[in-house]
Design a protein around this motif. Structure first.
Motif, PDB file in Angstrom:
ATOM      1  N   LEU A 121       0.830  -1.203   0.000  1.00 17.41           N
ATOM      2  CA  LEU A 121       0.000   0.000   0.000  1.00 17.41           C
ATOM      3  C   LEU A 121       0.866   1.255   0.000  1.00 17.41           C
ATOM      4  CD1 LEU A 121      -2.549  -1.082   2.764  1.00 17.41           C
ATOM      5  CD2 LEU A 121      -2.872  -1.182   0.283  1.00 17.41           C
ATOM      6  N   LYS A 122       0.402   2.301  -0.677  1.00 20.37           N
ATOM      7  CA  LYS A 122       1.073   3.591  -0.639  1.00 20.37           C
ATOM      8  C   LYS A 122       1.093   4.094   0.795  1.00 20.37           C
ATOM      9  CE  LYS A 122      -0.255   5.001  -5.279  1.00 20.37           C
ATOM     10  NZ  LYS A 122      -0.957   5.991  -6.107  1.00 20.37           N
ATOM     11  N   LEU A 123       2.140   4.804   1.144  1.00 17.35           N
ATOM     12  CA  LEU A 123       2.290   5.430   2.468  1.00 17.35           C
ATOM     13  C   LEU A 123       2.290   4.424   3.618  1.00 17.35           C
ATOM     14  CD1 LEU A 123      -0.110   8.463   1.899  1.00 17.35           C
ATOM     15  CD2 LEU A 123       2.381   8.423   1.665  1.00 17.35           C
ATOM     16  N   ASP A 124       2.694   3.189   3.355  1.00 18.34           N
ATOM     17  CA  ASP A 124       2.709   2.145   4.381  1.00 18.34           C
ATOM     18  C   ASP A 124       4.007   1.345   4.278  1.00 18.34           C
ATOM     19  OD1 ASP A 124       1.639   0.779   6.539  1.00 18.34           O
ATOM     20  OD2 ASP A 124       0.416  -0.568   5.306  1.00 18.34           O
ATOM     21  N   CYS A 125       5.126   2.067   4.176  1.00 20.37           N
ATOM     22  CA  CYS A 125       6.399   1.425   3.871  1.00 20.37           C
ATOM     23  C   CYS A 125       6.830   0.404   4.919  1.00 20.37           C
ATOM     24  CB  CYS A 125       7.490   2.458   3.624  1.00 20.37           C
ATOM     25  SG  CYS A 125       7.771   3.614   4.979  1.00 20.37           S
ATOM     26  N   TYR A 126       6.650   0.697   6.195  1.00 20.44           N
ATOM     27  CA  TYR A 126       7.088  -0.239   7.226  1.00 20.44           C
ATOM     28  C   TYR A 126       6.367  -1.579   7.082  1.00 20.44           C
ATOM     29  CZ  TYR A 126       8.414  -2.188  11.716  1.00 20.44           C
ATOM     30  OH  TYR A 126       8.919  -3.005  12.693  1.00 20.44           O
ATOM     31  N   ASN A 127       5.051  -1.537   6.950  1.00 19.71           N
ATOM     32  CA  ASN A 127       4.287  -2.776   6.803  1.00 19.71           C
ATOM     33  C   ASN A 127       4.560  -3.468   5.478  1.00 19.71           C
ATOM     34  OD1 ASN A 127       3.048  -2.718   9.332  1.00 19.71           O
ATOM     35  ND2 ASN A 127       1.515  -1.267   8.606  1.00 19.71           N
ATOM     36  N   PRO A 150      20.465  -9.372   1.712  1.00 16.50           N
ATOM     37  CA  PRO A 150      21.680  -9.996   2.254  1.00 16.50           C
ATOM     38  C   PRO A 150      22.974  -9.508   1.606  1.00 16.50           C
ATOM     39  CG  PRO A 150      19.969 -11.647   1.996  1.00 16.50           C
ATOM     40  CD  PRO A 150      19.453 -10.378   1.350  1.00 16.50           C
ATOM     41  N   ASP A 151      22.917  -9.084   0.333  1.00 22.48           N
ATOM     42  CA  ASP A 151      24.121  -8.576  -0.338  1.00 22.48           C
ATOM     43  C   ASP A 151      24.335  -7.077  -0.077  1.00 22.48           C
ATOM     44  OD1 ASP A 151      22.202  -7.299  -1.890  1.00 22.48           O
ATOM     45  OD2 ASP A 151      22.848  -8.205  -3.789  1.00 22.48           O
ATOM     46  N   ASN A 152      23.549  -6.510   0.872  1.00 21.47           N
ATOM     47  CA  ASN A 152      23.595  -5.098   1.270  1.00 21.47           C
ATOM     48  C   ASN A 152      22.997  -4.134   0.259  1.00 21.47           C
ATOM     49  OD1 ASN A 152      24.624  -5.437   3.859  1.00 21.47           O
ATOM     50  ND2 ASN A 152      26.716  -5.530   3.086  1.00 21.47           N
ATOM     51  N   SER A 153      22.438  -4.644  -0.846  1.00 15.71           N
ATOM     52  CA  SER A 153      21.740  -3.751  -1.771  1.00 15.71           C
ATOM     53  C   SER A 153      20.385  -3.387  -1.152  1.00 15.71           C
ATOM     54  CB  SER A 153      21.552  -4.412  -3.140  1.00 15.71           C
ATOM     55  OG  SER A 153      20.683  -5.530  -3.041  1.00 15.71           O
ATOM     56  N   LEU A 154      19.855  -2.259  -1.578  1.00 13.82           N
ATOM     57  CA  LEU A 154      18.592  -1.769  -1.033  1.00 13.82           C
ATOM     58  C   LEU A 154      17.490  -1.852  -2.084  1.00 13.82           C
ATOM     59  CD1 LEU A 154      19.966   1.416   0.767  1.00 13.82           C
ATOM     60  CD2 LEU A 154      19.454  -0.819   1.794  1.00 13.82           C
ATOM     61  N   LEU A 155      16.268  -2.090  -1.615  1.00 12.25           N
ATOM     62  CA  LEU A 155      15.120  -2.219  -2.499  1.00 12.25           C
ATOM     63  C   LEU A 155      13.911  -1.573  -1.846  1.00 12.25           C
ATOM     64  CD1 LEU A 155      13.642  -3.495  -4.985  1.00 12.25           C
ATOM     65  CD2 LEU A 155      13.259  -5.503  -3.532  1.00 12.25           C
ATOM     66  N   CYS A 156      13.242  -0.711  -2.583  1.00 11.67           N
ATOM     67  CA  CYS A 156      11.985  -0.132  -2.105  1.00 11.67           C
ATOM     68  C   CYS A 156      10.848  -1.032  -2.579  1.00 11.67           C
ATOM     69  CB  CYS A 156      11.800   1.289  -2.650  1.00 11.67           C
ATOM     70  SG  CYS A 156      10.279   2.069  -2.064  1.00 11.67           S
ATOM     71  N   HIS A 196      11.523   6.963   5.661  1.00 10.91           N
ATOM     72  CA  HIS A 196      11.083   5.878   4.777  1.00 10.91           C
ATOM     73  C   HIS A 196      11.767   4.585   5.216  1.00 10.91           C
ATOM     74  CE1 HIS A 196       9.212   4.360   1.183  1.00 10.91           C
ATOM     75  NE2 HIS A 196      10.361   4.029   0.601  1.00 10.91           N
ATOM     76  N   VAL A 197      11.153   3.471   4.872  1.00  8.94           N
ATOM     77  CA  VAL A 197      11.699   2.153   5.190  1.00  8.94           C
ATOM     78  C   VAL A 197      11.796   1.351   3.898  1.00  8.94           C
ATOM     79  CG1 VAL A 197      11.365   0.044   6.539  1.00  8.94           C
ATOM     80  CG2 VAL A 197      10.607   2.236   7.468  1.00  8.94           C
ATOM     81  N   VAL A 198      12.963   0.741   3.685  1.00 11.96           N
ATOM     82  CA  VAL A 198      13.183  -0.125   2.530  1.00 11.96           C
ATOM     83  C   VAL A 198      13.771  -1.442   3.025  1.00 11.96           C
ATOM     84  CG1 VAL A 198      13.525   1.849   0.971  1.00 11.96           C
ATOM     85  CG2 VAL A 198      15.522   0.761   2.031  1.00 11.96           C
ATOM     86  N   VAL A 199      13.976  -2.348   2.099  1.00  9.64           N
ATOM     87  CA  VAL A 199      14.581  -3.646   2.400  1.00  9.64           C
ATOM     88  C   VAL A 199      16.085  -3.563   2.160  1.00  9.64           C
ATOM     89  CG1 VAL A 199      14.725  -6.076   1.692  1.00  9.64           C
ATOM     90  CG2 VAL A 199      12.497  -4.906   1.730  1.00  9.64           C
ATOM     91  N   LYS A 200      16.843  -4.058   3.133  1.00 10.93           N
ATOM     92  CA  LYS A 200      18.285  -4.245   2.954  1.00 10.93           C
ATOM     93  C   LYS A 200      18.487  -5.728   2.709  1.00 10.93           C
ATOM     94  CE  LYS A 200      22.747  -3.248   5.045  1.00 10.93           C
ATOM     95  NZ  LYS A 200      23.400  -2.657   6.237  1.00 10.93           N
ATOM     96  N   LYS A 244       5.851  -7.315   5.037  1.00  9.10           N
ATOM     97  CA  LYS A 244       5.245  -8.308   4.129  1.00  9.10           C
ATOM     98  C   LYS A 244       6.325  -8.958   3.263  1.00  9.10           C
ATOM     99  CE  LYS A 244       0.801  -6.007   3.678  1.00  9.10           C
ATOM    100  NZ  LYS A 244      -0.060  -5.170   2.823  1.00  9.10           N
ATOM    101  N   TYR A 245       7.218  -8.137   2.718  1.00  8.94           N
ATOM    102  CA  TYR A 245       8.288  -8.636   1.867  1.00  8.94           C
ATOM    103  C   TYR A 245       9.169  -9.626   2.632  1.00  8.94           C
ATOM    104  CZ  TYR A 245      12.440  -8.679  -1.115  1.00  8.94           C
ATOM    105  OH  TYR A 245      13.494  -9.080  -1.900  1.00  8.94           O
ATOM    106  N   LEU A 246       9.498  -9.275   3.873  1.00 13.59           N
ATOM    107  CA  LEU A 246      10.425 -10.094   4.659  1.00 13.59           C
ATOM    108  C   LEU A 246       9.825 -11.411   5.125  1.00 13.59           C
ATOM    109  CD1 LEU A 246      12.224  -7.308   6.714  1.00 13.59           C
ATOM    110  CD2 LEU A 246      13.088  -8.549   4.705  1.00 13.59           C
ATOM    111  N   LYS A 247       8.507 -11.563   5.057  1.00  8.14           N
ATOM    112  CA  LYS A 247       7.882 -12.846   5.393  1.00  8.14           C
ATOM    113  C   LYS A 247       8.292 -13.925   4.402  1.00  8.14           C
ATOM    114  CE  LYS A 247       3.824 -11.192   7.845  1.00  8.14           C
ATOM    115  NZ  LYS A 247       2.360 -11.039   7.836  1.00  8.14           N
TER     116      LYS A 247
END
Length: 169
Positions: free
Chosen positions: A34-40, A78-84, A72-76, A44-47
């Motif tokens: 969802l827009k404006l719901d980066c933490y959640n 394992p290779d240290n690259s970041l993904l929104c 803002h919150v993104v995914v880090k 979801k992605y990390l599940k």
């Protein structure tokens, strides 16, 4: 006038406020994101994927006159690259992002903070920035009456702000 994702961030200005690293991240929306719901969205992605939470700042600009850094919150990965993984409010597939784990400590009422900076030396722009900073504080505090008042004050200067934006374009 709305804040938009800039084509380029003002690196010289960012350096002047102590920001030296800015990444240009791809957005790959998580299923059900969802827009404006980066933490959640990151949760979801990390599940279903490896990685961890990375706090930081995303960037948007109001013309060439105001820069907004939004928590803002993104995914880090394992290779240290970041993904929104959060859908963009601005219908873009990339964002500018600076990692900053201190953003997590600035959360208030489950809302991420923002920092607003004038990019030009102009009286009306300075007034708008002060109003927007106050708006951010009222949002974090959940002060709906304060938000309504500030929105009205912004409206009252909107024509002068548009003129300033045109002047500095």
């Amino acid at each position: 006038m709305d804040y938009l994702i800039p084509a380029e961030v003002p690196y010289e200005f960012l350096n002047s406020i102590g920001i030296t690293a800015v990444e240009h991240l791809s957005i790959e929306v998580v299923k059900g994101g969802l827009k404006l719901d980066c933490y959640n969205n990151v949760q979801k992605y990390l599940k279903n994927n490896q990685g961890e939470i990375q706090f930081g700042w995303s960037y948007s600009q109001l013309g060439n006159i105001v820069l907004k850094l939004t928590g803002h919150v993104v995914v880090k990965r394992p290779d240290n690259s970041l993904l929104c993984v959060t859908p963009s409010e601005h219908n873009t597939n990339k964002i500018f992002f600076t990692p900053d784990n201190s953003v997590g400590s600035l959360i208030s009422n489950n809302k991420l903070p923002a920092k607003i900076h004038a990019l030009v030396d102009d009286e009306i722009v300075q007034k708008f920035v002060k109003l927007d900073q106050l708006h951010n504080q009222m949002r974090l505090d959940g002060n709906l009456i304060g938000i309504e008042y500030i929105m009205n004050e912004k409206h009252l200067i909107s024509k002068r702000l548009i003129n300033a934006c045109q002047k500095f374009s």
